[in-house]
Enzyme design. Structure first.
Site, PDB file in Angstrom:
ATOM      1  N   LYS A  38       0.837  -1.213   0.000  1.00  0.00           N
ATOM      2  CA  LYS A  38       0.000   0.000   0.000  1.00  0.00           C
ATOM      3  C   LYS A  38       0.873   1.265   0.000  1.00  0.00           C
ATOM      4  O   LYS A  38       0.619   2.192  -0.757  1.00  0.00           O
ATOM      5  CB  LYS A  38      -0.923   0.034   1.244  1.00  0.00           C
ATOM      6  CG  LYS A  38      -1.895  -1.120   1.319  1.00  0.00           C
ATOM      7  CD  LYS A  38      -2.821  -1.000   2.524  1.00  0.00           C
ATOM      8  CE  LYS A  38      -2.132  -1.092   3.872  1.00  0.00           C
ATOM      9  NZ  LYS A  38      -1.453  -2.396   4.133  1.00  0.00           N
ATOM     10  N   ARG A  61      10.303  -1.851  11.952  1.00  0.00           N
ATOM     11  CA  ARG A  61       9.126  -1.600  12.787  1.00  0.00           C
ATOM     12  C   ARG A  61       8.959  -2.710  13.819  1.00  0.00           C
ATOM     13  O   ARG A  61       9.181  -3.886  13.517  1.00  0.00           O
ATOM     14  CB  ARG A  61       7.863  -1.510  11.908  1.00  0.00           C
ATOM     15  CG  ARG A  61       7.703  -0.146  11.273  1.00  0.00           C
ATOM     16  CD  ARG A  61       6.610  -0.061  10.248  1.00  0.00           C
ATOM     17  NE  ARG A  61       5.389  -0.807  10.514  1.00  0.00           N
ATOM     18  CZ  ARG A  61       4.362  -0.861   9.671  1.00  0.00           C
ATOM     19  NH1 ARG A  61       4.404  -0.197   8.523  1.00  0.00           N
ATOM     20  NH2 ARG A  61       3.304  -1.560   9.957  1.00  0.00           N
ATOM     21  N   ARG A 107     -10.367   0.130   8.036  1.00  0.00           N
ATOM     22  CA  ARG A 107      -9.971  -1.274   8.135  1.00  0.00           C
ATOM     23  C   ARG A 107     -11.089  -2.155   8.633  1.00  0.00           C
ATOM     24  O   ARG A 107     -10.932  -3.378   8.702  1.00  0.00           O
ATOM     25  CB  ARG A 107      -8.828  -1.409   9.125  1.00  0.00           C
ATOM     26  CG  ARG A 107      -7.526  -1.570   8.433  1.00  0.00           C
ATOM     27  CD  ARG A 107      -6.467  -1.663   9.466  1.00  0.00           C
ATOM     28  NE  ARG A 107      -5.441  -0.799   9.026  1.00  0.00           N
ATOM     29  CZ  ARG A 107      -4.190  -1.160   8.804  1.00  0.00           C
ATOM     30  NH1 ARG A 107      -3.790  -2.355   9.070  1.00  0.00           N
ATOM     31  NH2 ARG A 107      -3.328  -0.310   8.343  1.00  0.00           N
ATOM     32  N   ARG A 144      12.081  -5.108   5.172  1.00  0.00           N
ATOM     33  CA  ARG A 144      11.641  -3.702   5.199  1.00  0.00           C
ATOM     34  C   ARG A 144      12.401  -2.880   6.240  1.00  0.00           C
ATOM     35  O   ARG A 144      12.573  -3.290   7.383  1.00  0.00           O
ATOM     36  CB  ARG A 144      10.147  -3.609   5.510  1.00  0.00           C
ATOM     37  CG  ARG A 144       9.745  -2.140   5.740  1.00  0.00           C
ATOM     38  CD  ARG A 144       8.302  -1.861   5.667  1.00  0.00           C
ATOM     39  NE  ARG A 144       7.525  -2.645   6.590  1.00  0.00           N
ATOM     40  CZ  ARG A 144       6.204  -2.687   6.568  1.00  0.00           C
ATOM     41  NH1 ARG A 144       5.548  -2.005   5.664  1.00  0.00           N
ATOM     42  NH2 ARG A 144       5.554  -3.414   7.428  1.00  0.00           N
ATOM     43  N   ARG A 200      -1.189  -9.723  12.370  1.00  0.00           N
ATOM     44  CA  ARG A 200      -1.755  -8.685  11.488  1.00  0.00           C
ATOM     45  C   ARG A 200      -2.445  -9.306  10.277  1.00  0.00           C
ATOM     46  O   ARG A 200      -3.503  -8.842   9.849  1.00  0.00           O
ATOM     47  CB  ARG A 200      -0.644  -7.729  11.041  1.00  0.00           C
ATOM     48  CG  ARG A 200      -0.226  -6.769  12.148  1.00  0.00           C
ATOM     49  CD  ARG A 200       1.185  -6.233  11.953  1.00  0.00           C
ATOM     50  NE  ARG A 200       1.350  -5.442  10.768  1.00  0.00           N
ATOM     51  CZ  ARG A 200       2.519  -5.228  10.153  1.00  0.00           C
ATOM     52  NH1 ARG A 200       3.631  -5.757  10.633  1.00  0.00           N
ATOM     53  NH2 ARG A 200       2.576  -4.492   9.079  1.00  0.00           N
TER      54      ARG A 200
HETATM   55  P1  G5P Z   1       0.020   0.170   8.870  1.00  0.00           P
HETATM   56  O1  G5P Z   1       1.202   1.006   9.065  1.00  0.00           O
HETATM   57  O2  G5P Z   1      -1.063   0.626   7.982  1.00  0.00           O
HETATM   58  P2  G5P Z   1      -0.089  -2.366   7.515  1.00  0.00           P
HETATM   59  O3  G5P Z   1       0.152  -3.593   8.315  1.00  0.00           O
HETATM   60  O4  G5P Z   1      -1.433  -2.188   6.994  1.00  0.00           O
HETATM   61  O5  G5P Z   1       0.536  -1.246   8.427  1.00  0.00           O
HETATM   62  P3  G5P Z   1       2.216  -2.037   6.061  1.00  0.00           P
HETATM   63  O6  G5P Z   1       2.970  -3.027   6.927  1.00  0.00           O
HETATM   64  O7  G5P Z   1       2.532  -0.606   6.217  1.00  0.00           O
HETATM   65  O8  G5P Z   1       0.725  -2.287   6.213  1.00  0.00           O
HETATM   66  P4  G5P Z   1       2.157  -1.835   3.191  1.00  0.00           P
HETATM   67  O9  G5P Z   1       2.145  -0.352   3.310  1.00  0.00           O
HETATM   68  O10 G5P Z   1       0.978  -2.496   2.580  1.00  0.00           O
HETATM   69  O11 G5P Z   1       2.484  -2.531   4.573  1.00  0.00           O
HETATM   70  O12 G5P Z   1       3.421  -2.323   2.377  1.00  0.00           O
HETATM   71  P5  G5P Z   1       4.783  -1.542   1.951  1.00  0.00           P
HETATM   72  O13 G5P Z   1       5.409  -0.910   3.137  1.00  0.00           O
HETATM   73  O14 G5P Z   1       4.534  -0.727   0.728  1.00  0.00           O
HETATM   74  O15 G5P Z   1       5.649  -2.811   1.494  1.00  0.00           O
HETATM   75  C1  G5P Z   1       6.170  -3.692   2.461  1.00  0.00           C
HETATM   76  C2  G5P Z   1       7.678  -3.930   2.186  1.00  0.00           C
HETATM   77  O16 G5P Z   1       7.793  -4.658   0.972  1.00  0.00           O
HETATM   78  C3  G5P Z   1       8.503  -2.640   1.980  1.00  0.00           C
HETATM   79  O17 G5P Z   1       9.807  -2.849   2.485  1.00  0.00           O
HETATM   80  C4  G5P Z   1       8.560  -2.475   0.447  1.00  0.00           C
HETATM   81  O18 G5P Z   1       9.723  -1.761   0.025  1.00  0.00           O
HETATM   82  C5  G5P Z   1       8.588  -3.945   0.030  1.00  0.00           C
HETATM   83  N1  G5P Z   1       7.988  -4.227  -1.268  1.00  0.00           N
HETATM   84  C6  G5P Z   1       6.934  -3.630  -1.880  1.00  0.00           C
HETATM   85  N2  G5P Z   1       6.680  -4.206  -3.068  1.00  0.00           N
HETATM   86  C7  G5P Z   1       7.593  -5.216  -3.207  1.00  0.00           C
HETATM   87  C8  G5P Z   1       7.850  -6.192  -4.223  1.00  0.00           C
HETATM   88  O19 G5P Z   1       7.180  -6.250  -5.255  1.00  0.00           O
HETATM   89  N3  G5P Z   1       8.855  -7.069  -3.986  1.00  0.00           N
HETATM   90  C9  G5P Z   1       9.620  -7.026  -2.829  1.00  0.00           C
HETATM   91  N4  G5P Z   1      10.610  -7.927  -2.670  1.00  0.00           N
HETATM   92  N5  G5P Z   1       9.409  -6.122  -1.853  1.00  0.00           N
HETATM   93  C10 G5P Z   1       8.423  -5.228  -2.053  1.00  0.00           C
HETATM   94  O20 G5P Z   1      -0.657  -0.164  10.280  1.00  0.00           O
HETATM   95  C11 G5P Z   1       0.138  -0.577  11.360  1.00  0.00           C
HETATM   96  C12 G5P Z   1      -0.740  -0.818  12.568  1.00  0.00           C
HETATM   97  O21 G5P Z   1      -1.387   0.388  12.944  1.00  0.00           O
HETATM   98  C13 G5P Z   1      -2.710   0.136  13.429  1.00  0.00           C
HETATM   99  C14 G5P Z   1      -2.829  -1.396  13.505  1.00  0.00           C
HETATM  100  O22 G5P Z   1      -2.367  -1.803  14.756  1.00  0.00           O
HETATM  101  C15 G5P Z   1      -1.861  -1.841  12.387  1.00  0.00           C
HETATM  102  O23 G5P Z   1      -1.417  -3.168  12.575  1.00  0.00           O
HETATM  103  N6  G5P Z   1      -3.682   0.722  12.497  1.00  0.00           N
HETATM  104  C16 G5P Z   1      -5.005   0.671  12.653  1.00  0.00           C
HETATM  105  N7  G5P Z   1      -5.782   0.125  13.622  1.00  0.00           N
HETATM  106  C17 G5P Z   1      -7.112   0.238  13.473  1.00  0.00           C
HETATM  107  N8  G5P Z   1      -7.701   0.838  12.401  1.00  0.00           N
HETATM  108  C18 G5P Z   1      -6.951   1.411  11.419  1.00  0.00           C
HETATM  109  N9  G5P Z   1      -7.538   2.007  10.363  1.00  0.00           N
HETATM  110  C19 G5P Z   1      -5.546   1.336  11.536  1.00  0.00           C
HETATM  111  N10 G5P Z   1      -4.545   1.773  10.746  1.00  0.00           N
HETATM  112  C20 G5P Z   1      -3.403   1.384  11.344  1.00  0.00           C
HETATM  113 MG    MG Z   2       2.215   0.995   4.974  1.00  0.00          MG
END
Ligand code: G5P
Ligand code: MG
Length: 220
Positions: free
Chosen positions: A17, A158, A91, A125, A169
């Site tokens: 995302k 993180r 979410r 990451r 998660r």
């Molecule tokens: P967050 O911060 O929203 P998540 O768990 O939804 O966290 P996250 O972990 O931030 O999502 P993302 O943004 O979907 O993941 O993914 P990203 O960071 O772009 O990519 C992940 C990694 O893979 C990076 O290192 C990137 O460079 C790499 N990557 C990307 N594409 C590729 C690829 O094609 N190949 C490879 N090899 N690598 C790749 O929420 C965190 C917490 O906050 C709370 C909750 O506790 C949640 O767990 N929270 C909420 N709680 C309630 N309601 C809500 N609305 C909430 N929002 C947050």
């Molecule tokens: Mg994110």
């Protein structure tokens, strides 16, 4: 570029995302608001909300709906633009219903990436917490290992990227996502993109978005 555009990006933790959002910002000029980044900045500032949220986040659990709705709707009200991209919120169905009372969305994107791909990639990451900039040891390495490209400040992993927390998660996402997607399907807003690589998914998203608004630059 003045036309309003309000969109949400859904997807499992680590589905890309943040990665896809930064490309949407670059190519379509939307303002990006990540609920996780907003929470992490509250934690850094040690606000009351940050202290409460941290307990849930560490365990990979969701922060309660009421706190999230108040936080994100007030952040949205503070934006000076009506062209935005929300990442990580809503979410749950109650969050989606509350958002719907405040703002009518134009589009909801859903990234569908298999769990086994996510578990592997999250290990690499590294994040610059103050800005939310994300890196990956292989996919998107910083120019200098362990250091943010823009500020030169250290990168961190993180706390919720531990294997236990990632498993929690993914489970939480799986439990909440169907009612959420159903809500947006009924509103005719949901567009789903399947894949295992962000670089392969992105050109398809770019092409689709280009049918809805002009692009500032191309997909590559
Ligand atoms: P967050 O911060 O929203 P998540 O768990 O939804 O966290 P996250 O972990 O931030 O999502 P993302 O943004 O979907 O993941 O993914 P990203 O960071 O772009 O990519 C992940 C990694 O893979 C990076 O290192 C990137 O460079 C790499 N990557 C990307 N594409 C590729 C690829 O094609 N190949 C490879 N090899 N690598 C790749 O929420 C965190 C917490 O906050 C709370 C909750 O506790 C949640 O767990 N929270 C909420 N709680 C309630 N309601 C809500 N609305 C909430 N929002 C947050
Ligand atoms: Mg994110």
């Amino acid at each position: 570029m003045s036309k309003l555009f309000k969109m949400v990006i859904l997807g499992s933790p680590g589905s890309g995302k943040g990665t896809i959002s930064s490309r949407i910002v670059r190519d379509f000029g939307l303002t990006h608001l990540s609920s996780g980044d907003v929470l992490r900045s509250q934690i850094i500032k040690k606000t009351e909300l940050g202290v409460t949220a941290q307990k849930y986040m560490k365990q990979g659990q969701l922060v309660p709906d009421k706190l999230m709705v108040d936080l994100i709707t007030s952040e949205l009200a503070g934006l000076e633009t009506s062209r935005w991209l929300l990442d990580g919120f809503p979410r749950t169905k109650p969050q989606a219903e509350a958002l719907h009372q405040h703002d009518k969305l134009d589009l909801v994107l859903s990234l569908e990436v298999p769990d086994e791909v996510i578990i592997e990639r999250i290990k690499g990451r590294w994040t610059h917490l103050p800005s939310g900039r994300i890196y990956h040891t292989e996919f998107n390495p910083p120019k200098v290992a362990g250091v943010d490209d823009v500020t030169g400040e250290p990168l961190v992993q993180r706390v919720d990227d531990s294997p236990e927390s990632v498993a929690a998660r993914l489970k939480v996402y799986a439990t909440n996502t169907d009612p959420l997607k159903e809500f947006y399907t009924q509103l005719g807003l949901l567009q789903t993109f399947h894949g295992t690589e962000s670089n392969e998914i992105w050109p398809r998203i770019h092409k689709y978005l280009h049918t809805l608004m002009p692009a500032l630059s191309g997909p590559f």
